[in-house]
Motif scaffolding. Structure first.
Motif, mmCIF file in Angstrom:
data_model
loop_
_atom_site.group_PDB
_atom_site.id
_atom_site.type_symbol
_atom_site.label_atom_id
_atom_site.label_comp_id
_atom_site.label_asym_id
_atom_site.label_seq_id
_atom_site.Cartn_x
_atom_site.Cartn_y
_atom_site.Cartn_z
ATOM 1 N N VAL A 51 71.483 8.432 48.035
ATOM 2 C CA VAL A 51 72.385 7.917 49.063
ATOM 3 C C VAL A 51 72.140 8.641 50.388
ATOM 4 N N LEU A 52 72.002 9.964 50.326
ATOM 5 C CA LEU A 52 71.765 10.736 51.552
ATOM 6 C C LEU A 52 70.454 10.337 52.222
ATOM 7 N N PHE A 53 69.413 10.091 51.416
ATOM 8 C CA PHE A 53 68.142 9.633 51.996
ATOM 9 C C PHE A 53 68.342 8.295 52.706
ATOM 10 N N GLY A 54 69.081 7.383 52.071
ATOM 11 C CA GLY A 54 69.348 6.085 52.686
ATOM 12 C C GLY A 54 70.124 6.198 53.980
ATOM 13 N N PHE A 55 71.166 7.042 53.964
ATOM 14 C CA PHE A 55 71.937 7.257 55.191
ATOM 15 C C PHE A 55 71.068 7.907 56.263
ATOM 16 N N GLY A 56 70.262 8.881 55.878
ATOM 17 C CA GLY A 56 69.381 9.541 56.840
ATOM 18 C C GLY A 56 68.416 8.563 57.479
ATOM 19 N N ALA A 57 67.832 7.686 56.660
ATOM 20 C CA ALA A 57 66.903 6.686 57.192
ATOM 21 C C ALA A 57 67.629 5.720 58.126
ATOM 22 N N THR A 58 68.864 5.361 57.777
ATOM 23 C CA THR A 58 69.640 4.455 58.624
ATOM 24 C C THR A 58 69.956 5.099 59.968
ATOM 25 N N VAL A 59 70.387 6.355 59.938
ATOM 26 C CA VAL A 59 70.694 7.069 61.188
ATOM 27 C C VAL A 59 69.441 7.193 62.051
ATOM 28 N N LEU A 60 68.315 7.540 61.436
ATOM 29 C CA LEU A 60 67.069 7.648 62.203
ATOM 30 C C LEU A 60 66.667 6.305 62.812
ATOM 31 N N GLU A 61 66.879 5.225 62.078
ATOM 32 C CA GLU A 61 66.559 3.895 62.618
ATOM 33 C C GLU A 61 67.476 3.560 63.795
ATOM 34 N N LEU A 62 68.732 3.970 63.712
ATOM 35 C CA LEU A 62 69.651 3.735 64.830
ATOM 36 C C LEU A 62 69.271 4.575 66.051
ATOM 37 N N LEU A 63 68.829 5.802 65.813
ATOM 38 C CA LEU A 63 68.434 6.679 66.915
ATOM 39 C C LEU A 63 67.089 6.272 67.526
ATOM 40 N N TYR A 64 66.186 5.794 66.681
ATOM 41 C CA TYR A 64 64.838 5.402 67.119
ATOM 42 C C TYR A 64 64.566 3.967 66.667
ATOM 43 N N PRO A 65 65.176 2.993 67.351
ATOM 44 C CA PRO A 65 65.030 1.595 66.922
ATOM 45 C C PRO A 65 63.566 1.150 66.812
ATOM 46 N N ASP A 66 63.304 0.368 65.807
ATOM 47 C CA ASP A 66 61.983 -0.227 65.554
ATOM 48 C C ASP A 66 60.880 0.807 65.342
ATOM 49 N N LYS A 67 61.233 2.006 64.935
ATOM 50 C CA LYS A 67 60.223 3.025 64.657
ATOM 51 C C LYS A 67 60.255 3.455 63.184
ATOM 52 N N VAL A 68 61.430 3.677 62.634
ATOM 53 C CA VAL A 68 61.562 4.207 61.275
ATOM 54 C C VAL A 68 61.311 3.119 60.233
ATOM 55 N N LEU A 69 61.939 1.968 60.386
ATOM 56 C CA LEU A 69 61.804 0.907 59.388
ATOM 57 C C LEU A 69 60.352 0.446 59.207
ATOM 58 N N PRO A 70 59.598 0.200 60.290
ATOM 59 C CA PRO A 70 58.192 -0.179 60.081
ATOM 60 C C PRO A 70 57.385 0.887 59.342
ATOM 61 N N VAL A 71 57.666 2.155 59.637
ATOM 62 C CA VAL A 71 56.947 3.231 58.935
ATOM 63 C C VAL A 71 57.293 3.199 57.446
ATOM 64 N N LEU A 72 58.585 3.092 57.126
ATOM 65 C CA LEU A 72 58.992 3.048 55.720
ATOM 66 C C LEU A 72 58.386 1.839 55.001
ATOM 67 N N LEU A 73 58.385 0.688 55.666
ATOM 68 C CA LEU A 73 57.810 -0.514 55.049
ATOM 69 C C LEU A 73 56.311 -0.346 54.808
ATOM 70 N N ASN A 74 55.604 0.227 55.778
ATOM 71 C CA ASN A 74 54.165 0.443 55.600
ATOM 72 C C ASN A 74 53.881 1.444 54.490
ATOM 73 N N VAL A 75 54.688 2.496 54.415
ATOM 74 C CA VAL A 75 54.484 3.494 53.359
ATOM 75 C C VAL A 75 54.741 2.876 51.988
#
Length: 163
Positions: A51-75
């Protein structure tokens, strides 16, 4: 309906991630504290870590829009391709070993080894395409380096446990 489907997928992935951490901890391949369960045999710490990893990824995506999600999807995509590759290579090696030793196989893949080699060739083409563009090259190489690092750490931990 879409929200219910997303919550269902979230629940399934949360369950899978926590059980994977629990299983790895039980085999000594992850920190032992991730394998602890509560009175109802729920690996609560592993669930909370997921859960904490999910929340962390969500917060990072909110702070850095369109940067975190593409990286996670590619990984995730690169890792799936790697898992398929390792599965196919394992099938080539283990099937030949079983046939050489006379081990009966309950299930035989039709078209072996030709379909396995064809699938490996398709995966090699996909890997070549990933390496050909700058956007995906870094993600793919990062996944490869990270996978090698995990394999190295796993091998070292296995040696330390034996000693």
């Amino acid at each position: 309906i879409a929200v219910i489907a997303l919550l269902s997928a979230l629940n399934a992935n949360l369950y899978g991630a926590s059980r994977m951490m629990y299983s790895l901890a039980s085999r000594g391949e992850a920190p032992r504290w991730l394998g602890r369960t509560n009175a109802r045999q729920v690996p609560l710490i592993a669930v909370l870590a997921s859960v904490l990893f999910g929340f962390g990824a969500t917060v990072l995506e909110l702070l850095y829009p369109d940067k975190v999600l593409p990286v996670l999807l590619n990984v995730v995509g690169s890792t799936c391709l790697l898992v398929w590759t390792l599965t196919l290579v394992s099938q080539l090696i283990l099937r030949r070993r079983a046939e050489r030793n006379g081990t009966p196989l309950p299930f035989r893949m039709a078209g072996f080894p030709y379909l396995t080699v064809l699938a490996l060739a398709i995966l090699a083409l996909i890997f070549a395409l990933l390496l050909s563009t700058p956007e995906t090259r870094l993600q793919f190489l990062s996944m490869a380096v990270f996978t090698a690092f995990i394999a190295l750490c796993s091998g070292l931990a296995r040696r330390l446990r034996r000693a």
